[in-house]
Write a protein that holds these residues in place. Sequence first.
Motif, PDB file in Angstrom:
ATOM      1  N   GLU A   1      29.528 -10.690 -12.134  1.00 54.05           N
ATOM      2  CA  GLU A   1      29.885 -12.100 -12.115  1.00 54.05           C
ATOM      3  C   GLU A   1      28.721 -12.971 -12.572  1.00 54.05           C
ATOM      4  OE1 GLU A   1      31.732 -10.306  -8.280  1.00 54.05           O
ATOM      5  OE2 GLU A   1      29.850 -10.198  -9.382  1.00 54.05           O
ATOM      6  N   SER A   2      29.072 -14.145 -13.067  1.00 52.97           N
ATOM      7  CA  SER A   2      28.073 -15.148 -13.425  1.00 52.97           C
ATOM      8  C   SER A   2      28.721 -16.521 -13.348  1.00 52.97           C
ATOM      9  CB  SER A   2      27.516 -14.905 -14.829  1.00 52.97           C
ATOM     10  OG  SER A   2      28.544 -14.958 -15.796  1.00 52.97           O
TER      11      SER A   2
ATOM     12  N   GLY B   1      27.897 -19.065 -11.037  1.00 49.89           N
ATOM     13  CA  GLY B   1      27.786 -19.781  -9.786  1.00 49.89           C
ATOM     14  C   GLY B   1      26.632 -20.777  -9.816  1.00 49.89           C
TER      15      GLY B   1
ATOM     16  N   LEU C   1      33.407 -19.685 -13.354  1.00 50.04           N
ATOM     17  CA  LEU C   1      32.880 -18.359 -13.067  1.00 50.04           C
ATOM     18  C   LEU C   1      33.405 -17.372 -14.101  1.00 50.04           C
ATOM     19  CD1 LEU C   1      33.318 -18.164  -9.190  1.00 50.04           C
ATOM     20  CD2 LEU C   1      31.434 -19.142 -10.514  1.00 50.04           C
TER      21      LEU C   1
ATOM     22  N   CYS D   1      33.522 -13.073 -15.049  1.00 48.89           N
ATOM     23  CA  CYS D   1      33.369 -11.704 -14.558  1.00 48.89           C
ATOM     24  C   CYS D   1      33.512 -10.783 -15.756  1.00 48.89           C
ATOM     25  CB  CYS D   1      34.420 -11.401 -13.503  1.00 48.89           C
ATOM     26  SG  CYS D   1      34.428  -9.681 -12.930  1.00 48.89           S
TER      27      CYS D   1
ATOM     28  N   VAL E   1      30.376 -17.182  -1.259  1.00 51.63           N
ATOM     29  CA  VAL E   1      30.062 -16.181  -2.282  1.00 51.63           C
ATOM     30  C   VAL E   1      31.380 -15.757  -2.911  1.00 51.63           C
ATOM     31  CG1 VAL E   1      29.142 -13.891  -2.747  1.00 51.63           C
ATOM     32  CG2 VAL E   1      27.991 -15.383  -1.105  1.00 51.63           C
TER      33      VAL E   1
ATOM     34  N   SER F   1      33.444 -13.299  -5.474  1.00 58.76           N
ATOM     35  CA  SER F   1      33.363 -11.965  -6.065  1.00 58.76           C
ATOM     36  C   SER F   1      34.637 -11.679  -6.842  1.00 58.76           C
ATOM     37  CB  SER F   1      33.204 -10.902  -4.981  1.00 58.76           C
ATOM     38  OG  SER F   1      32.055 -11.120  -4.198  1.00 58.76           O
TER      39      SER F   1
ATOM     40  N   THR G   1      28.655 -14.015  -6.643  1.00 59.60           N
ATOM     41  CA  THR G   1      27.835 -15.130  -7.106  1.00 59.60           C
ATOM     42  C   THR G   1      28.043 -16.303  -6.146  1.00 59.60           C
ATOM     43  OG1 THR G   1      27.293 -16.526  -9.024  1.00 59.60           O
ATOM     44  CG2 THR G   1      29.620 -16.021  -8.701  1.00 59.60           C
ATOM     45  N   GLN G   2      26.939 -16.962  -5.802  1.00 57.74           N
ATOM     46  CA  GLN G   2      27.000 -18.038  -4.812  1.00 57.74           C
ATOM     47  C   GLN G   2      27.470 -19.332  -5.463  1.00 57.74           C
ATOM     48  OE1 GLN G   2      26.141 -18.060  -1.333  1.00 57.74           O
ATOM     49  NE2 GLN G   2      27.065 -20.104  -1.442  1.00 57.74           N
TER      50      GLN G   2
END
Length: 123
Positions: free
Chosen positions: A6-7, A9, A20, A22, A93, A95, A117-118
């Motif tokens: 993931e990216s 956040g 977001l 994935c 978070v 996911s 990712t937060q």
Amino acid sequence: QVQLVESGGGLVQAGGSLRLSCAASGRTFSSYAMAWFRQAPGKERECVAAINWSGGTTYYADSVMGRFTITRGNVKNAVYLQMNALKPEDTAVYSCAARWLIAATSPVEYAYWGQGTQVTVSS
């Protein structure tokens, strides 16, 4: 085997937007249903959005309906979560997860998970 990363956040003010992503490895990505889950401190993991293998069927939690949109790009082996009108209660978070063909909303139904990712929404 499917590996998920993931990216996207980050920290955003209430009312703002985040997207977001994935990224999935594996040649059979197009045969997997995908979902986005979130878990806030002290709360159970919940499914916020899911999409089946063809992209023809989607699911959204009531709490995000009309604000979040899940899409998938089978050419790029990716799934996305566009989050608009973010609220502080969206802080968690996030996911992504994968399972064969048909989407589900229970985390136990998913065999493959990303690291998360937060997302933090400030008031």
